[in-house]
Design an enzyme around this catalytic site. Structure first.
Site, PDB file in Angstrom:
ATOM      1  N   CYS A 207      -4.867   2.215  -7.853  1.00  0.00           N
ATOM      2  CA  CYS A 207      -5.049   0.764  -7.957  1.00  0.00           C
ATOM      3  C   CYS A 207      -6.511   0.314  -7.972  1.00  0.00           C
ATOM      4  O   CYS A 207      -6.962  -0.263  -8.962  1.00  0.00           O
ATOM      5  CB  CYS A 207      -4.316   0.069  -6.816  1.00  0.00           C
ATOM      6  SG  CYS A 207      -2.574   0.489  -6.783  1.00  0.00           S
TER       7      CYS A 207
ATOM      8  N   ARG B 179       0.852  -1.192   0.000  1.00  0.00           N
ATOM      9  CA  ARG B 179       0.000   0.000   0.000  1.00  0.00           C
ATOM     10  C   ARG B 179       0.878   1.229   0.000  1.00  0.00           C
ATOM     11  O   ARG B 179       1.921   1.233   0.675  1.00  0.00           O
ATOM     12  CB  ARG B 179      -0.856   0.045   1.274  1.00  0.00           C
ATOM     13  CG  ARG B 179      -2.030  -0.893   1.259  1.00  0.00           C
ATOM     14  CD  ARG B 179      -2.601  -1.050   2.646  1.00  0.00           C
ATOM     15  NE  ARG B 179      -1.564  -1.557   3.566  1.00  0.00           N
ATOM     16  CZ  ARG B 179      -1.694  -1.581   4.884  1.00  0.00           C
ATOM     17  NH1 ARG B 179      -2.782  -1.133   5.451  1.00  0.00           N
ATOM     18  NH2 ARG B 179      -0.728  -2.058   5.654  1.00  0.00           N
TER      19      ARG B 179
HETATM   20  C1  UGA Z   1      -4.082  -0.959  -2.613  1.00  0.00           C
HETATM   21  C2  UGA Z   1      -4.046  -2.266  -1.788  1.00  0.00           C
HETATM   22  O1  UGA Z   1      -4.470  -2.003  -0.441  1.00  0.00           O
HETATM   23  C3  UGA Z   1      -2.642  -2.890  -1.781  1.00  0.00           C
HETATM   24  O2  UGA Z   1      -2.660  -4.136  -1.106  1.00  0.00           O
HETATM   25  C4  UGA Z   1      -2.205  -3.092  -3.239  1.00  0.00           C
HETATM   26  O3  UGA Z   1      -0.879  -3.631  -3.318  1.00  0.00           O
HETATM   27  C5  UGA Z   1      -2.247  -1.764  -3.974  1.00  0.00           C
HETATM   28  O4  UGA Z   1      -3.580  -1.243  -3.931  1.00  0.00           O
HETATM   29  C6  UGA Z   1      -1.814  -2.034  -5.414  1.00  0.00           C
HETATM   30  O5  UGA Z   1      -2.491  -2.805  -6.094  1.00  0.00           O
HETATM   31  O6  UGA Z   1      -0.739  -1.563  -5.807  1.00  0.00           O
HETATM   32  P1  UGA Z   1      -3.385   1.605  -2.119  1.00  0.00           P
HETATM   33  O7  UGA Z   1      -4.048   1.913  -3.426  1.00  0.00           O
HETATM   34  O8  UGA Z   1      -2.046   2.156  -1.824  1.00  0.00           O
HETATM   35  O9  UGA Z   1      -3.249  -0.003  -1.947  1.00  0.00           O
HETATM   36  O10 UGA Z   1      -4.353   2.161  -0.985  1.00  0.00           O
HETATM   37  P2  UGA Z   1      -5.372   1.593   0.107  1.00  0.00           P
HETATM   38  O11 UGA Z   1      -4.822   1.825   1.448  1.00  0.00           O
HETATM   39  O12 UGA Z   1      -5.793   0.212  -0.213  1.00  0.00           O
HETATM   40  O13 UGA Z   1      -6.615   2.585  -0.112  1.00  0.00           O
HETATM   41  C7  UGA Z   1      -7.310   2.664  -1.361  1.00  0.00           C
HETATM   42  C8  UGA Z   1      -8.503   3.579  -1.259  1.00  0.00           C
HETATM   43  O14 UGA Z   1      -9.519   2.998  -0.441  1.00  0.00           O
HETATM   44  C9  UGA Z   1      -8.203   4.950  -0.647  1.00  0.00           C
HETATM   45  O15 UGA Z   1      -8.893   5.931  -1.377  1.00  0.00           O
HETATM   46  C10 UGA Z   1      -8.761   4.859   0.766  1.00  0.00           C
HETATM   47  O16 UGA Z   1      -9.164   6.092   1.298  1.00  0.00           O
HETATM   48  C11 UGA Z   1      -9.961   3.952   0.537  1.00  0.00           C
HETATM   49  N1  UGA Z   1     -10.378   3.217   1.761  1.00  0.00           N
HETATM   50  C12 UGA Z   1      -9.572   2.275   2.303  1.00  0.00           C
HETATM   51  C13 UGA Z   1     -11.640   3.480   2.311  1.00  0.00           C
HETATM   52  O17 UGA Z   1     -12.409   4.338   1.818  1.00  0.00           O
HETATM   53  N2  UGA Z   1     -12.023   2.760   3.409  1.00  0.00           N
HETATM   54  C14 UGA Z   1     -11.236   1.811   3.982  1.00  0.00           C
HETATM   55  O18 UGA Z   1     -11.665   1.186   4.985  1.00  0.00           O
HETATM   56  C15 UGA Z   1      -9.972   1.571   3.414  1.00  0.00           C
END
Ligand code: UGA
Length: 419
Positions: A250, A141
């Site tokens: 992602c 992440r």
């Molecule tokens: C995501 C995955 O979590 C990683 O495991 C993966 O390796 C990565 O994509 C990838 O494919 O390269 P990332 O995009 O860095 O990672 O971010 P996340 O922490 O997963 O968050 C993604 C989105 O979901 C953000 O906009 C965040 O605000 C949102 N989110 C996340 C929520 O709205 N609620 C949550 O409970 C969690």
């Protein structure tokens, strides 16, 4: 085993972390990339520039034991499929240059079938005995990549030969110390694991966001609902934070690409279509809720705190905050922005927003405040000071970082998500 590794696309977010880890484990790492990035500056044996015209590619690939492909696979503009042109460029380059046995590892997120297509391209020039292909997706992440890299929940290795599998297991040997499970599987399965994982997490978020809408209608509290659900180990507490929708480089792209793969194979994957469309509609829906609370006119302004798609990154790709900002502007509302690190990127994206150097400056004279990204800096704001500066004491906490009572006691009208 000799320790020469070549990384194509190693200057990006994913590639640079792969390079760092390999360097730490004693590998000689050569990076080919079209541009140098902040991640990689001064760290590796880097060859920047058009990888197709680099003479050095030949020499590096000739001596490589492992070649990682970590190039970007963005969405295509028109279709939802992933754009794999960078992957094919690298494959043709490898076909020209492999001399000694090496393993080609796809770490980029690629649709099922891609790794075998890479093999086909290389096979047009090189005997299949002289190389192997492996799918080894990454689950890092942004913002917590170092921890995710050092302590992954699992490592997935998709191979079609014992030789490639052994080479990959040797590469990941240091992880044995912390007993990381290694899932050894076929290439196709490994490719599906990556898309299914990201799409499942996106589905969890999409689900809790619609539960939040329901909570608002029936007078329930989504944070307590998520807590009550998440304690059940079969559900799990993570990725159940309701908010303005998921963004970043992602989830939106991978949900689309996975749905496109399903469509290509005539599979009805309607869950994914629902996740995608509900998430796309969410910023508009949030703005509608904001506009329903009060009459804003062309003299109104709103302070938007947080512009990156999530905290601890300056990445604004598919940032819901910036989508909300544009929709507010379409409604003739001025938007005052502040973000601890993403201002430069946001300015390049939308010059017509008003940018300020602090939360308090951004709040001067505004008719409402929106918390768009849950930066730590926003978790303990001085609302007495803010109240003196703003015109109307209204706050839309899109990340639920405050308790309503805290702000209501100070005379604010508080709106969270799903409560
Ligand atoms: C995501 C995955 O979590 C990683 O495991 C993966 O390796 C990565 O994509 C990838 O494919 O390269 P990332 O995009 O860095 O990672 O971010 P996340 O922490 O997963 O968050 C993604 C989105 O979901 C953000 O906009 C965040 O605000 C949102 N989110 C996340 C929520 O709205 N609620 C949550 O409970 C969690």
């Amino acid at each position: 085993m000799d320790k020469n590794v070549v990384v194509f696309g190693g200057s990006g977010f994913l590639g640079s972390h792969v390079c760092d880890k390999l360097m730490e484990s004693g590998y000689n790492v050569t990076v080919f990339d079209k541009n140098e990035s902040k991640f990689i500056k001064g760290k590796h044996n880097i060859v920047i520039g058009d990888i197709l015209s680099e003479e050095k590619v030949g020499k590096a690939v000739e001596n490589a034991n492992i070649v990682f492909i970590t190039v970007g696979t963005p969405s295509r503009r028109i279709e939802d499929e992933a754009d794999l042109s960078a992957i094919w460029d690298v494959s043709h380059e490898l076909a020209k240059n492999i001399k000694n046995y090496c393993v080609i590892v796809t770490k980029s997120t690629v649709p099922v079938g891609t790794t075998k297509k890479i093999k086909k391209i290389i096979e047009t020039k090189i005997s299949s005995e002289n190389f192997g292909v492996v799918s080894n997706p990454e689950f890092l992440r942004e913002g917590s990549a170092i921890n995710d890299f050092m302590r992954p929940d699992r490592v997935v290795i998709g191979t079609e030969s014992k030789k490639s599998e052994k080479l990959m297991r040797d590469l990941y040997r240091p992880l044995n110390l912390i007993e990381t499970p290694i899932v050894s599987t076929t290439i196709e399965t490994s490719e599906v694991i990556k898309y299914a994982s990201n799409s499942f997490l996106a589905t969890k978020i999409g689900f809790i966001n619609q539960v939040a809408d329901l909570c608002e209608a029936v007078g329930a509290n989504v944070q307590d609902v998520a807590k009550g659900m998440g304690i059940d180990k079969r559900i799990g507490a993570k990725f159940l934070h309701a908010g303005p929708g998921f963004g970043g480089s992602c989830f939106p792209k991978d949900v689309k690409a996975f749905a496109a793969t399903a469509k290509k194979f005539n599979i009805n994957f309607s869950i994914l279509d629902a996740v995608k469309s509900s998430n796309e509609k969410r910023p508009q829906m949030i703005v509608k809720k904001i506009l329903d609370t009060k009459k804003f006119d062309s003299n109104s302004s709103i302070a938007l705190l947080g512009l990156s798609f999530k905290p601890n990154t300056d990445d604004i790709r598919d940032s819901t905050s910036l989508k909300i900002a544009s929709i507010l502007q379409e409604n003739n509302i001025k938007v005052n922005c502040y973000d601890p690190v993403a201002m430069v990127n946001a300015q390049q994206h939308n010059k017509t927003l008003n940018f300020f150097d602090s939360v308090y400056d951004a709040c001067e004279g505004v008719n409402a405040i929106i918390i768009g990204t849950e930066w730590n800096e926003f978790r303990a704001l001085n609302f007495t000071k803010i109240k003196e500066k703003i015109k109307d004491a209204i706050i839309f906490d899109l990340r639920n970082i405050y308790r309503p009572s805290e702000l209501e006691e100070l005379g604010f009208l508080y709106y969270g998500i799903g409560k």
